[in-house]
Design an enzyme around this catalytic site. Structure first.
Site, PDB file in Angstrom:
ATOM      1  N   PHE A 121      41.652   2.681  56.046  1.00  0.00           N
ATOM      2  CA  PHE A 121      42.188   1.310  56.144  1.00  0.00           C
ATOM      3  C   PHE A 121      42.200   0.927  57.610  1.00  0.00           C
ATOM      4  O   PHE A 121      42.823   1.596  58.427  1.00  0.00           O
ATOM      5  CB  PHE A 121      43.610   1.253  55.570  1.00  0.00           C
ATOM      6  N   ASP A 140      41.320   5.487  64.996  1.00  0.00           N
ATOM      7  CA  ASP A 140      42.256   4.414  64.687  1.00  0.00           C
ATOM      8  C   ASP A 140      43.661   4.999  64.564  1.00  0.00           C
ATOM      9  O   ASP A 140      44.014   5.572  63.536  1.00  0.00           O
ATOM     10  CB  ASP A 140      41.817   3.727  63.378  1.00  0.00           C
ATOM     11  N   LYS A 196      50.266  -2.203  65.890  1.00  0.00           N
ATOM     12  CA  LYS A 196      51.587  -2.101  65.257  1.00  0.00           C
ATOM     13  C   LYS A 196      52.706  -1.904  66.270  1.00  0.00           C
ATOM     14  O   LYS A 196      53.141  -2.850  66.908  1.00  0.00           O
ATOM     15  CB  LYS A 196      51.586  -0.961  64.233  1.00  0.00           C
TER      16      LYS A 196
HETATM   17  N1  PLP Z   1      44.457   0.475  61.126  1.00  0.00           N
HETATM   18  C1  PLP Z   1      45.378   1.157  60.424  1.00  0.00           C
HETATM   19  C2  PLP Z   1      45.302   2.645  60.384  1.00  0.00           C
HETATM   20  C3  PLP Z   1      46.376   0.487  59.726  1.00  0.00           C
HETATM   21  O1  PLP Z   1      47.273   1.167  59.015  1.00  0.00           O
HETATM   22  C4  PLP Z   1      46.400  -0.926  59.795  1.00  0.00           C
HETATM   23  C5  PLP Z   1      47.429  -1.686  59.065  1.00  0.00           C
HETATM   24  O2  PLP Z   1      48.137  -1.196  58.222  1.00  0.00           O
HETATM   25  C6  PLP Z   1      45.426  -1.591  60.550  1.00  0.00           C
HETATM   26  C7  PLP Z   1      44.476  -0.855  61.219  1.00  0.00           C
HETATM   27  C8  PLP Z   1      45.415  -3.089  60.642  1.00  0.00           C
HETATM   28  O3  PLP Z   1      46.414  -3.543  61.485  1.00  0.00           O
HETATM   29  P1  PLP Z   1      46.861  -5.089  61.397  1.00  0.00           P
HETATM   30  O4  PLP Z   1      47.512  -5.260  60.074  1.00  0.00           O
HETATM   31  O5  PLP Z   1      47.794  -5.273  62.550  1.00  0.00           O
HETATM   32  O6  PLP Z   1      45.605  -5.900  61.545  1.00  0.00           O
END
Ligand code: PLP
Length: 451
Positions: A138, A224, A253
């Site tokens: 994700f 990520d 986040k």
């Molecule tokens: N990457 C990871 C691992 C995430 O858990 C999330 C969101 O839950 C994102 C990226 C996306 O972040 P945003 O919701 O701030 O775009």
């Protein structure tokens, strides 16, 4: 219905309000402090969701809020694009102190945007096109990040997305090497622990070995850490526990202290220069709010507070307590398949086990479906009704995710374990679970799915 819920249904997201009404989840939260939330009826909740890992400092951290109040009073320019963004420079230096040799920052606001910064950077730096990503991964919901979404339900309605994005299984080096050879990608984008797929922790050494393979085949490893970063897994970044440094690190986040949106893709000067190191390329990437002053100042204060308050160490200690106590309390429950996690990213996986009784033995498929569709949400609802906010992983509903603010206390961890054990003790067989769920759906139906 609460007026805010009515307005939200009318003007923001009616389907979400309907979904909350299906089980009776409807709550309007009005106040938050530390690990506690209060709703419009004055009920109190211990927050074990922490805005999906965005509130590592706790809600409205007094330390952060004190520093933010001072920031609001000094007349620093919020946005000026024709000169040096002073606070972006300060934040960049602070991040680089933690992430060396990664020291060039591409700032943005959302986590998904920072992932897209990394995708563009990798393409521009390697002059290759393909991107590899993992099943279950994700990375955000914009069209670029969706192209590497490892979950079809979220991706399919928006096809066709970016071409040349290829899915491989998580924690599988053989598939990675084969696809690196076949597709010659610019990057492999991966989470150190897959959060939304159900807190999937890969084998020790997977990430380090993945980077070696990427290097051998000319691709960048983009890590990520939007969810795992900034102390959550017991170190500032999860990669520190794996003995390697990625080529590109993505944070979001919690970087904004749970208060403002700030995100970043950090890389080496060498990779950054390959992509953007010429004067005619200085503006190939950015956005109006990249490096905005308030966001950068809040992020700087957040990094300082994580260090000053030893929150990564706290996450490790409280996480160990949480996992150990959960294993003791519910490890042999007939529908608990396991408890796992790292630091304060912890999961309870529900599903059929050897002890699941007659149904589990003869109809494991039924138990599996009930666990995936209903049990996790039902457990979350029962916890909510007992003053604990937690949710199943968004892409794996049979996995209850526990990710409180890193400021959570020993007593709060104990309370959550005891409450989970109490609720699960009511459901050592499937029948009472199905009866309770059926009755609840019936009463919600009769009351018009009241929020
Ligand atoms: N990457 C990871 C691992 C995430 O858990 C999330 C969101 O839950 C994102 C990226 C996306 O972040 P945003 O919701 O701030 O775009």
């Amino acid at each position: 219905m609460h007026p805010a819920a009515q307005k939200f249904a009318a003007h923001v997201n009616p389907s979400f309000v309907r979904l909350l009404g299906a089980f009776g989840y409807g709550r309007v939260y009005e106040r938050a402090h530390g690990t506690t939330l209060w709703d419009s009826e004055g009920r109190e909740y211990l927050d074990f969701l922490a805005a999906f890992g965005a509130s590592n400092l706790g809600h409205n951290s007094p330390k952060l809020m004190g520093r933010v109040r001072a920031m609001l009073d000094d007349d620093a320019p919020a946005l000026v694009h024709t000169g040096i963004a002073v606070h972006a420079a300060e934040l960049g230096e602070a991040i680089a102190r933690h992430t060396a040799p990664l020291s060039r920052c591409l700032f943005s606001t959302g986590g998904g945007e920072a992932v897209e910064s990394a995708m563009k950077l990798a393409r521009a730096a390697t002059k290759r096109k393909a991107i590899l990503y993992c099943k279950g991964g994700f990375h955000g919901l914009g069209l670029g990040a969706l192209s590497i979404m490892g979950n079809g339900r979220l991706r399919d309605p928006f096809e066709p997305l970016l071409p040349e994005c290829y899915e491989i299984p998580f924690d599988d080096l053989v598939s990675l090497e084969k696809t690196l050879l076949d597709k010659k990608p610019a990057a492999f984008v991966v989470e150190p622990i897959q959060g939304e797929a159900g807190v999937i922790v890969p084998k020790q050494d997977y990430l380090r070995a993945a980077q070696e393979l990427c290097r051998k085949h000319g691709a960048l490893l983009v890590l990520d850490e939007v969810q795992t970063g900034l102390g959550r897994t017991g170190t500032m970044f999860a990669y520190e526990q794996e003995g390697f440094v990625p080529d590109v690190l993505v944070l979001g986040k919690s970087l904004g202290g749970g208060l403002v949106p700030v995100s970043v893709a950090v890389t080496t000067p060498e990779i950054h220069d390959r992509a953007y190191g010429r004067v005619d390329r200085f503006d190939l990437h950015g956005a109006t709010f990249s490096g905005w002053a308030l966001g950068c100042r809040v992020a700087l204060a957040t990094l300082q507070i994580i260090e000053e308050d030893g929150l990564a160490d706290a996450a490790r200690a409280r996480g160990e307590q949480l996992v150990e106590r959960l294993r003791d309390a519910i490890g042999t429950h007939p529908f608990v398949k396991g408890v796992r996690g790292r630091g304060l990213l912890v999961a309870v996986e529900l599903g059929p086990t050897k002890g699941s009784g007659i149904l589990g033995r003869f109809l494991p498929g039924v138990v599996d479906v009930v666990s995936k569709r209903v049990f996790g949400q039902w457990l979350a609802l029962r916890l909510l009704e007992r003053g604990i906010l937690a949710q199943p992983a968004s892409q794996q509903w049979n996995v209850l995710k526990l990710s409180p603010p890193l400021t959570v206390t020993e007593a709060e961890v104990d309370r959550v374990v005891d409450t989970i054990a109490d609720v699960l003790a009511e459901y050592t067989e499937l029948r009472p679970l199905l009866t309770d769920v059926g009755q609840r759906l019936g009463s919600q139906f009769l009351s018009g799915w009241t929020f």
